[in-house]
Design a protein around this motif. Structure first.
Motif, PDB file in Angstrom:
ATOM      1  N   UNK A 152      -1.205  -8.639 -10.468  1.00  0.00           N
ATOM      2  CA  UNK A 152      -1.142  -7.314 -11.097  1.00  0.00           C
ATOM      3  C   UNK A 152      -0.948  -6.227 -10.040  1.00  0.00           C
ATOM      4  N   UNK A 153      -1.640  -6.382  -8.920  1.00  0.00           N
ATOM      5  CA  UNK A 153      -1.511  -5.442  -7.800  1.00  0.00           C
ATOM      6  C   UNK A 153      -0.066  -5.418  -7.283  1.00  0.00           C
ATOM      7  N   UNK A 154       0.498  -6.608  -7.036  1.00  0.00           N
ATOM      8  CA  UNK A 154       1.879  -6.691  -6.563  1.00  0.00           C
ATOM      9  C   UNK A 154       2.850  -6.139  -7.601  1.00  0.00           C
ATOM     10  N   UNK A 155       2.561  -6.412  -8.879  1.00  0.00           N
ATOM     11  CA  UNK A 155       3.429  -5.923  -9.948  1.00  0.00           C
ATOM     12  C   UNK A 155       3.479  -4.409  -9.994  1.00  0.00           C
ATOM     13  N   UNK A 156       2.331  -3.772  -9.819  1.00  0.00           N
ATOM     14  CA  UNK A 156       2.305  -2.308  -9.789  1.00  0.00           C
ATOM     15  C   UNK A 156       3.068  -1.775  -8.580  1.00  0.00           C
ATOM     16  N   UNK A 157       2.865  -2.404  -7.420  1.00  0.00           N
ATOM     17  CA  UNK A 157       3.566  -1.965  -6.211  1.00  0.00           C
ATOM     18  C   UNK A 157       5.072  -2.104  -6.385  1.00  0.00           C
ATOM     19  N   UNK A 161      -7.864   0.481  -4.899  1.00  0.00           N
ATOM     20  CA  UNK A 161      -8.613   1.515  -4.170  1.00  0.00           C
ATOM     21  C   UNK A 161      -8.399   1.375  -2.667  1.00  0.00           C
ATOM     22  N   UNK A 162      -8.410   0.120  -2.180  1.00  0.00           N
ATOM     23  CA  UNK A 162      -8.197  -0.109  -0.751  1.00  0.00           C
ATOM     24  C   UNK A 162      -6.801   0.310  -0.319  1.00  0.00           C
ATOM     25  N   UNK A 163      -5.847   0.290  -1.248  1.00  0.00           N
ATOM     26  CA  UNK A 163      -4.476   0.687  -0.931  1.00  0.00           C
ATOM     27  C   UNK A 163      -4.285   2.205  -0.989  1.00  0.00           C
ATOM     28  N   UNK A 164      -5.316   2.945  -1.378  1.00  0.00           N
ATOM     29  CA  UNK A 164      -5.217   4.396  -1.410  1.00  0.00           C
ATOM     30  C   UNK A 164      -4.822   4.971  -2.748  1.00  0.00           C
ATOM     31  N   UNK A 165      -4.837   4.145  -3.804  1.00  0.00           N
ATOM     32  CA  UNK A 165      -4.529   4.648  -5.142  1.00  0.00           C
ATOM     33  C   UNK A 165      -5.750   5.347  -5.740  1.00  0.00           C
ATOM     34  N   UNK A 166      -5.511   6.247  -6.665  1.00  0.00           N
ATOM     35  CA  UNK A 166      -6.582   6.882  -7.438  1.00  0.00           C
ATOM     36  C   UNK A 166      -6.771   6.046  -8.694  1.00  0.00           C
ATOM     37  N   UNK A 167      -7.858   5.306  -8.762  1.00  0.00           N
ATOM     38  CA  UNK A 167      -8.031   4.300  -9.815  1.00  0.00           C
ATOM     39  C   UNK A 167      -9.181   4.690 -10.742  1.00  0.00           C
ATOM     40  N   UNK A 217       0.827  -1.219   0.000  1.00  0.00           N
ATOM     41  CA  UNK A 217       0.000   0.000   0.000  1.00  0.00           C
ATOM     42  C   UNK A 217       0.851   1.255   0.000  1.00  0.00           C
ATOM     43  N   UNK A 218       1.994   1.212   0.687  1.00  0.00           N
ATOM     44  CA  UNK A 218       2.814   2.420   0.811  1.00  0.00           C
ATOM     45  C   UNK A 218       3.350   2.876  -0.541  1.00  0.00           C
ATOM     46  N   UNK A 219       3.532   1.938  -1.485  1.00  0.00           N
ATOM     47  CA  UNK A 219       4.032   2.303  -2.809  1.00  0.00           C
ATOM     48  C   UNK A 219       2.907   2.680  -3.769  1.00  0.00           C
ATOM     49  N   UNK A 220       1.674   2.310  -3.413  1.00  0.00           N
ATOM     50  CA  UNK A 220       0.538   2.565  -4.303  1.00  0.00           C
ATOM     51  C   UNK A 220      -0.287   3.774  -3.885  1.00  0.00           C
ATOM     52  N   UNK A 221      -0.166   4.175  -2.633  1.00  0.00           N
ATOM     53  CA  UNK A 221      -0.986   5.270  -2.112  1.00  0.00           C
ATOM     54  C   UNK A 221      -0.772   6.531  -2.946  1.00  0.00           C
ATOM     55  N   UNK A 222      -1.905   7.126  -3.357  1.00  0.00           N
ATOM     56  CA  UNK A 222      -1.943   8.382  -4.119  1.00  0.00           C
ATOM     57  C   UNK A 222      -1.433   8.253  -5.556  1.00  0.00           C
TER      58      UNK A 222
END
Length: 581
Positions: A570-575, A445-451, A400-405
């Motif tokens: 895919x989520x882990x890959x983006x992070x 979205x749960x990780x705080x990203x703007x999706x 989440x820390x890498x995906x937030x915002x």
């Protein structure tokens, strides 16, 4: 002749009229409105029936009939589908004295003990609490495999199969529930609906006092003067939250040592409260106050906040040091891999089952070195076991820390009149890409990203419009999801594509993580001349997630397990991509 003709015609009309349907047993008896973000419409009244389409919040459908907890709705002239009744609102149902706009929450009960509650819809999200068997919660939202719930501890996500749905409760709205709040951000958007994609109907500035009408997930419905709409809860401070943060000199007499690598400090004792700081593993604090499973601490000199009690090792005094040999770990899942080295790519040296216990010899990064029953040693990932003893519970590094915002555009391929490829057993690519995209949307979205989704329903979107979604939103990443096809029915596996060299890193990361998560065969990452990545100025990649033309692989791709794992990959890959770039 004409008289005989009219008599004959009249007789025919009478005969046909006799056989026309006379009742309304299966006729429409009102309409429903989809009241959850996304609702699966199935071909029959049960979760085992195939998915027909996914409806989104606000869509209206005519009711055909009802069976138990399911409602059959009319989708088109010759097609119907089924939805569960607690995820929709009947437009023709109003109770005397109850506001027509009031909505219900579905109540569910845990059917197993120590049910893990996570901060997002996936096993990689941190555990924020537990439910005991029989404990009741309210369901806020859902996706294919997870329920978003709320109870005394706050909000979180649990696996759907471990909750039994009970009844629907419709609380009335009274003026006693209204609260005052203050805007804490410089400027916030007021939106028409509780969604980041909804229209902006106004703006409020820092310090503006508002009235809070209701709450839905992470959104607050507020009113200010003649303006009424929805804002993000994290930008509103309520008087109740402020009073909770006032310093107290007294303590509970207990101390807490942080066991997570990094733990957020919040302004109130809830996951909905704003993050105001963080503390690190090993830090120790006096616990000033406790509320449910939250602890109030002085995390900096003169600064007070709340941390989750699940990540504190509590003692009445300073904890005595113990050797790692006094610690053990317990396996949480059947078939857990014990590896030769402390990495996921290492060879498996043993398998363990749920409940097996091993002595800890050492800790290497996020892995425990354990003593095997044959006297040898091996490594097990720290986030798939529970720790007993002096060693802190290892949590998987917080993606989440890498995906937030971060701003991420997900592009489910095809849609509307464009079916994409059709599988050997009839699977439509356009339906499967949307299914995967929505699961990934929930996690991000749960990780705080703007999706943003280029489409959220079965609609046709032009290729230039898909690309525009990336540029208009200044996306940090654009991910186009597809499923493959070949005349060779033995062809199988996943493929990643990029067009420009600056896109290759994203394609590599998505491909590698998703292959690892799904265990599907891989065909590599390569150059691809596709419009959505060729014409895209943002970091963009296209992923073909497997071959629908292969009958065996088509069955795998349709399974709930694969869909969950693909979205997690895919989520882990983006992070991982954002962590390294």
């Amino acid at each position: 002749m004409s008289k005989k003709f009219f008599l004959l015609l009249f007789s025919i009309i009478l005969i046909f009229g006799t056989f026309l349907p006379q009742g309304k047993g299966i006729a429409s008896s009102g309409t429903i409105t989809i009241s959850s973000e996304m609702v699966n419409v199935r071909s029959g009244p049960g979760l085992s029936y195939p998915l027909v389409l996914t409806a989104k919040r606000g869509e209206k459908y005519s009711i055909v009939k009802e069976t138990g907890d399911w409602i059959e709705i009319k989708l088109s002239l010759d097609q119907t589908g089924w939805v569960v009744n607690w995820l929709v609102t009947k437009d023709n149902e109003t109770n005397p004295g109850q506001a027509a706009a009031s909505t219900g929450k579905n109540i569910a009960k845990a059917n197993t003990d120590q049910l893990r509650i996570r901060s997002g819809p996936g096993a990689d999200f941190p555990i924020v609490g537990f439910l005991n068997e029989g404990q009741e919660v309210s369901i806020l939202d859902q996706n294919e495999n997870w329920y978003k719930i709320t109870s005394a501890f706050g909000e979180g996500w649990v696996i759907r199969e471990f909750l039994d749905v009970l009844t629907v409760k419709s609380p009335s709205i009274s003026s006693n529930n209204l609260k005052a709040g203050t805007v804490t951000a410089d400027t916030i958007n007021v939106r028409e609906e509780p969604s980041a994609s909804s229209s902006v109907i106004g703006k409020l500035t820092n310090g503006t006092n508002v009235t809070i009408i209701s709450k839905q997930n992470s959104w607050l419905q507020i009113s200010f003067s003649s303006l009424k709409g929805w804002v993000k809860a994290e930008f509103i401070e309520t008087k109740a939250e402020t009073s909770k943060d006032s310093p107290k000199n007294s303590t509970t007499g207990n101390y807490g040592t942080v066991t997570a690598e990094s733990l957020s400090v919040r302004s109130g004792s809830s996951l909905n409260a704003a993050i105001i700081g963080s503390v690190l593993k090993g830090q120790r604090f006096a616990i000033l106050e406790e509320n449910n499973n939250w602890a109030k601490v002085e995390y900096e000199s003169g600064s007070f906040g709340w941390v989750s009690g699940w990540y504190l090792e509590k003692t009445a005094q300073a904890p005595a040091k113990r050797s790692t040999k006094e610690s053990t770990v317990t396996i949480l899942h059947n078939g857990t891999n014990i590896r030769k080295q402390a990495k996921a790519q290492s060879n498996v040296v043993a398998l363990a089952n749920e409940g097996d216990t091993f002595t800890v010899k050492s800790i290497v990064n996020d892995w425990y070195e354990i003593e095997l029953k044959n006297g040898g040693s091996g490594y097990v990932a720290g986030w798939i076991v529970s720790s007993n003893g002096s060693n802190a519970q290892i949590q998987k590094s917080g993606a989440e820390s890498y995906l937030k915002n971060k701003t991420i555009v997900i592009d489910p391929g095809h849609g509307g009149g464009d079916n994409g490829t059709t599988g050997a057993n009839g699977t439509l690519e356009k339906e499967l890409t949307l299914r995967t995209a929505k699961l990934l949307y929930s996690k991000l979205s749960a990780a705080g990203a703007n999706v943003y989704l280029t489409r959220s329903s079965d609609s046709f979107i032009t290729l230039p419009s898909r690309v525009y979604a990336a540029t208009a939103n200044d996306a940090d990443a654009f991910v186009s999801l597809h499923y493959d096809s070949s005349l060779d029915r033995s062809a199988r596996g996943m493929t990643g594509y990029y067009y420009y060299n600056y896109q290759k890193g994203l394609a590599d990361s998505l491909y590698t993580s998703t292959i690892a998560q799904t265990n599907l065969g891989g065909r590599g990452v390569r150059f691809g001349d596709f419009h959505v990545i060729r014409e895209n100025s943002q970091k963009a990649a296209l992923i073909e997630l497997g071959y629908l033309s292969n009958p065996q692989e088509e069955l795998t791709l349709n399974s709930g397990a694969f869909q969950e794992n693909a979205a997690s990959g895919l989520y882990d890959g983006l992070a991982r991509y954002f962590k390294n770039n």
